[in-house]
Design a protein around this motif. Structure first.
Motif, PDB file in Angstrom:
ATOM      1  N   TYR A  44       8.541 -96.579 -20.059  1.00  0.00           N
ATOM      2  CA  TYR A  44       7.151 -96.494 -20.031  1.00  0.00           C
ATOM      3  C   TYR A  44       6.821 -95.255 -18.896  1.00  0.00           C
ATOM      4  O   TYR A  44       5.711 -94.897 -18.523  1.00  0.00           O
ATOM      5  CB  TYR A  44       6.222 -97.715 -19.263  1.00  0.00           C
ATOM      6  N   SER A  45       8.133 -94.644 -18.719  1.00  0.00           N
ATOM      7  CA  SER A  45       7.876 -93.418 -17.823  1.00  0.00           C
ATOM      8  C   SER A  45       7.233 -92.182 -18.488  1.00  0.00           C
ATOM      9  O   SER A  45       7.177 -91.869 -19.627  1.00  0.00           O
ATOM     10  CB  SER A  45       9.365 -92.885 -17.654  1.00  0.00           C
ATOM     11  N   TYR A  46       6.036 -91.902 -17.613  1.00  0.00           N
ATOM     12  CA  TYR A  46       5.216 -90.752 -18.087  1.00  0.00           C
ATOM     13  C   TYR A  46       4.131 -91.156 -19.173  1.00  0.00           C
ATOM     14  O   TYR A  46       3.713 -90.249 -19.745  1.00  0.00           O
ATOM     15  CB  TYR A  46       5.805 -89.507 -18.143  1.00  0.00           C
ATOM     16  N   MET A  47       4.289 -92.421 -19.696  1.00  0.00           N
ATOM     17  CA  MET A  47       3.558 -92.789 -20.694  1.00  0.00           C
ATOM     18  C   MET A  47       1.826 -92.398 -20.758  1.00  0.00           C
ATOM     19  O   MET A  47       1.613 -91.926 -21.931  1.00  0.00           O
ATOM     20  CB  MET A  47       3.565 -94.309 -20.741  1.00  0.00           C
ATOM     21  N   PHE A  48       1.166 -92.536 -19.746  1.00  0.00           N
ATOM     22  CA  PHE A  48      -0.064 -92.068 -19.535  1.00  0.00           C
ATOM     23  C   PHE A  48      -0.160 -90.679 -18.778  1.00  0.00           C
ATOM     24  O   PHE A  48      -1.474 -90.397 -17.909  1.00  0.00           O
ATOM     25  CB  PHE A  48      -1.009 -93.168 -19.138  1.00  0.00           C
ATOM     26  N   ASN A  49       0.824 -90.024 -18.583  1.00  0.00           N
ATOM     27  CA  ASN A  49       0.512 -88.778 -17.724  1.00  0.00           C
ATOM     28  C   ASN A  49      -0.623 -87.962 -18.096  1.00  0.00           C
ATOM     29  O   ASN A  49      -0.835 -87.706 -18.971  1.00  0.00           O
ATOM     30  CB  ASN A  49       1.904 -88.050 -18.021  1.00  0.00           C
ATOM     31  N   ASN A  50      -1.201 -87.698 -16.942  1.00  0.00           N
ATOM     32  CA  ASN A  50      -2.597 -86.959 -16.957  1.00  0.00           C
ATOM     33  C   ASN A  50      -3.597 -87.194 -18.045  1.00  0.00           C
ATOM     34  O   ASN A  50      -4.321 -86.581 -18.742  1.00  0.00           O
ATOM     35  CB  ASN A  50      -1.881 -85.406 -17.427  1.00  0.00           C
ATOM     36  N   CYS A  51      -3.592 -88.671 -18.380  1.00  0.00           N
ATOM     37  CA  CYS A  51      -4.894 -89.282 -18.803  1.00  0.00           C
ATOM     38  C   CYS A  51      -6.044 -89.396 -18.008  1.00  0.00           C
ATOM     39  O   CYS A  51      -6.322 -90.493 -17.336  1.00  0.00           O
ATOM     40  CB  CYS A  51      -4.376 -90.861 -19.577  1.00  0.00           C
ATOM     41  N   SER A  52      -6.699 -88.342 -17.838  1.00  0.00           N
ATOM     42  CA  SER A  52      -7.490 -88.211 -16.780  1.00  0.00           C
ATOM     43  C   SER A  52      -8.798 -88.833 -16.894  1.00  0.00           C
ATOM     44  O   SER A  52      -9.704 -88.955 -15.994  1.00  0.00           O
ATOM     45  CB  SER A  52      -7.780 -86.732 -16.528  1.00  0.00           C
ATOM     46  N   ASN A  53      -9.019 -89.580 -17.996  1.00  0.00           N
ATOM     47  CA  ASN A  53     -10.283 -90.424 -18.300  1.00  0.00           C
ATOM     48  C   ASN A  53      -9.850 -92.033 -18.307  1.00  0.00           C
ATOM     49  O   ASN A  53     -10.911 -92.943 -18.460  1.00  0.00           O
ATOM     50  CB  ASN A  53     -11.129 -89.782 -19.337  1.00  0.00           C
ATOM     51  N   LEU A  54      -8.768 -92.276 -18.143  1.00  0.00           N
ATOM     52  CA  LEU A  54      -8.254 -93.535 -18.097  1.00  0.00           C
ATOM     53  C   LEU A  54      -8.703 -94.094 -16.971  1.00  0.00           C
ATOM     54  O   LEU A  54      -8.265 -94.043 -15.867  1.00  0.00           O
ATOM     55  CB  LEU A  54      -6.579 -93.644 -18.521  1.00  0.00           C
ATOM     56  N   THR A  55      -9.469 -95.446 -17.213  1.00  0.00           N
ATOM     57  CA  THR A  55     -10.087 -96.120 -15.722  1.00  0.00           C
ATOM     58  C   THR A  55      -9.344 -97.451 -15.539  1.00  0.00           C
ATOM     59  O   THR A  55      -9.320 -97.871 -14.550  1.00  0.00           O
ATOM     60  CB  THR A  55     -11.604 -96.365 -16.048  1.00  0.00           C
ATOM     61  N   THR A  56      -8.744 -97.920 -16.494  1.00  0.00           N
ATOM     62  CA  THR A  56      -8.295 -99.328 -16.435  1.00  0.00           C
ATOM     63  C   THR A  56      -6.668 -99.359 -16.816  1.00  0.00           C
ATOM     64  O   THR A  56      -6.358 -98.862 -18.037  1.00  0.00           O
ATOM     65  CB  THR A  56      -8.960-100.557 -17.193  1.00  0.00           C
ATOM     66  N   ALA A  57      -5.894 -99.836 -16.116  1.00  0.00           N
ATOM     67  CA  ALA A  57      -4.445 -99.879 -16.813  1.00  0.00           C
ATOM     68  C   ALA A  57      -4.214-101.194 -17.631  1.00  0.00           C
ATOM     69  O   ALA A  57      -5.087-102.402 -17.323  1.00  0.00           O
ATOM     70  CB  ALA A  57      -3.660-100.053 -15.302  1.00  0.00           C
ATOM     71  N   PRO A  58      -3.334-101.205 -18.287  1.00  0.00           N
ATOM     72  CA  PRO A  58      -2.800-102.455 -19.054  1.00  0.00           C
ATOM     73  C   PRO A  58      -2.243-103.217 -18.268  1.00  0.00           C
ATOM     74  O   PRO A  58      -1.728-103.107 -16.950  1.00  0.00           O
ATOM     75  CB  PRO A  58      -2.011-102.042 -20.225  1.00  0.00           C
ATOM     76  N   GLU A  59      -2.528-104.788 -18.498  1.00  0.00           N
ATOM     77  CA  GLU A  59      -1.577-105.670 -17.830  1.00  0.00           C
ATOM     78  C   GLU A  59      -0.109-105.340 -18.074  1.00  0.00           C
ATOM     79  O   GLU A  59       0.434-105.056 -19.071  1.00  0.00           O
ATOM     80  CB  GLU A  59      -1.974-107.148 -18.086  1.00  0.00           C
ATOM     81  N   LEU A  60       0.734-105.719 -16.910  1.00  0.00           N
ATOM     82  CA  LEU A  60       2.112-105.494 -17.086  1.00  0.00           C
ATOM     83  C   LEU A  60       2.733-106.692 -16.612  1.00  0.00           C
ATOM     84  O   LEU A  60       3.087-107.021 -15.576  1.00  0.00           O
ATOM     85  CB  LEU A  60       2.150-104.325 -16.234  1.00  0.00           C
ATOM     86  N   PRO A  61       3.255-107.611 -17.380  1.00  0.00           N
ATOM     87  CA  PRO A  61       3.827-108.865 -17.045  1.00  0.00           C
ATOM     88  C   PRO A  61       5.231-109.024 -17.086  1.00  0.00           C
ATOM     89  O   PRO A  61       5.667-109.962 -16.466  1.00  0.00           O
ATOM     90  CB  PRO A  61       3.264-109.624 -18.380  1.00  0.00           C
ATOM     91  N   ALA A  62       5.712-107.690 -17.117  1.00  0.00           N
ATOM     92  CA  ALA A  62       7.268-107.797 -17.009  1.00  0.00           C
ATOM     93  C   ALA A  62       7.640-108.235 -15.752  1.00  0.00           C
ATOM     94  O   ALA A  62       7.579-107.854 -14.437  1.00  0.00           O
ATOM     95  CB  ALA A  62       7.985-106.255 -17.275  1.00  0.00           C
ATOM     96  N   THR A  63       8.808-109.119 -15.924  1.00  0.00           N
ATOM     97  CA  THR A  63       9.655-109.582 -14.545  1.00  0.00           C
ATOM     98  C   THR A  63      11.042-108.926 -14.576  1.00  0.00           C
ATOM     99  O   THR A  63      11.708-109.304 -13.408  1.00  0.00           O
ATOM    100  CB  THR A  63       9.498-111.185 -14.632  1.00  0.00           C
ATOM    101  N   THR A  64      11.428-108.605 -15.840  1.00  0.00           N
ATOM    102  CA  THR A  64      12.870-107.965 -15.568  1.00  0.00           C
ATOM    103  C   THR A  64      12.634-106.574 -15.873  1.00  0.00           C
ATOM    104  O   THR A  64      12.369-106.219 -17.055  1.00  0.00           O
ATOM    105  CB  THR A  64      13.697-108.793 -17.101  1.00  0.00           C
ATOM    106  N   LEU A  65      12.937-105.822 -14.936  1.00  0.00           N
ATOM    107  CA  LEU A  65      12.834-104.291 -14.988  1.00  0.00           C
ATOM    108  C   LEU A  65      13.911-103.806 -15.349  1.00  0.00           C
ATOM    109  O   LEU A  65      15.115-104.027 -15.384  1.00  0.00           O
ATOM    110  CB  LEU A  65      12.375-103.811 -13.539  1.00  0.00           C
TER     111      LEU A  65
END
Length: 285
Positions: A44-65
């Protein structure tokens, strides 16, 4: 002009699979669900880089990084109002590095429950979040290389730092952690480690212009550059902490109180045997 993202149903990811996917999509207002619970390197690195109107992040349920999995994921998302829950207790190298950097609408952050850290895991995570006022607790007692490096650097309205209970340090673990937090006034009363690591406190409170009181520093075993510029440019610092070590290390106190213009009394320095550049620039203006 993308405003809505496609569904991304995959639960098994591949290295760098979504890297830069929506980079510079300045009209994007909603993010897709990201259901994977086990991640891949840089996924997911830089996935939403500079999305300047994004107000809400998605849920991120991962427990194994995985290494760099969330690195700079939301960098420059200047309207992001809240961070998602981050439930993982086992981290990976660079996993959260720069994740919310320059998210200037963030006021608080979600819990970070991990007690076992990895190299650079939180490095720059909230750097330049200029409206952040509440930090998460940081319960780890054993640190990793550069784990908190620059974590809150440039958080210019932050007034209170979290407790820092760690007693086992690592190279650069607190390096620049609060550098540029120029409203910071309330910091831990004690940094309890008695054995230091190379560059561990380097630039930790550098440019914290309003800091008046330093923490107790009980360490008796020093390391190269351990206190380098720890309080550099702390213009209101009035009292230096006691420094009990009698055995020094190369550059250990270099620039420690540089430009601390309110400091009127220097601490006792009991060491009889000196080493290369140990006091270099310690009190220079």
């Amino acid at each position: 002009n993308l405003t809505t993202a496609s569904e991304l149903p995959a639960t098994t990811l591949a290295p760098y699979c979504y890297q830069y996917m929506f980079s510079n999509c300045s009209s994007l207002i909603s993010a897709p669900e990201l259901p994977a619970t086990s991640l891949a390197e840089g996924c997911y690195s830089y996935m939403f880089n500079n999305c300047s109107n994004l107000t809400t992040a998605p849920e991120l349920p991962a427990t194994t990084l995985a290494e760099s999995c969330y690195s700079n994921m939301f960098i420059w998302c200047s309207k992001l109002a809240a961070t998602p829950e981050l439930p993982a207790t086992n981290l990976a190298k660079d996993c959260y590095s720069g994740m919310f950097r320059f998210c200037t609408s963030l006021i608080s952050a979600s819990k970070l429950p991990a007690t076992t850290l990895e190299e650079s895991c939180y490095s720059g995570m909230f750097s330049e979040c200029s409206n952040l006022t509440l930090t998460p607790e940081l319960p780890a007692k054993t640190l990793a290389k550069n784990c908190y490096g620059g974590m809150f650097s440039g958080c210019s309205v932050l007034t209170m730092a979290p407790a820092l209970p760690a007693t086992t340090l690592a190279y650069g673990c607190y390096q620049s952690m609060f550098s540029g937090c120029n409203k910071l006034t309330n910091i831990p009363a004690v940094l309890p480690a008695t054995t230091l690591a190379e560059s561990c406190y380097e630039y930790m409170f550098n440019n914290c212009y309003n800091l008046e009181t330093a923490p107790v520093l009980p360490a008796t075993t020093l390391a190269n550059s351990c206190y380098k510029s720890m309080f550099g440019n702390c213009l209101k610092l009035e009292t230096a902490p006691e420094l009990p070590a009698t055995t020094l290390a190369t550059y250990c106190y270099e620039d420690m109180f540089r430009n601390c213009t309110s400091l009127t009394t220097a601490p006792e320095l009991p060491a009889a045997a000196l080493v290369r550049a140990c006091y270099n620039g310690m009190f220079r203006d």
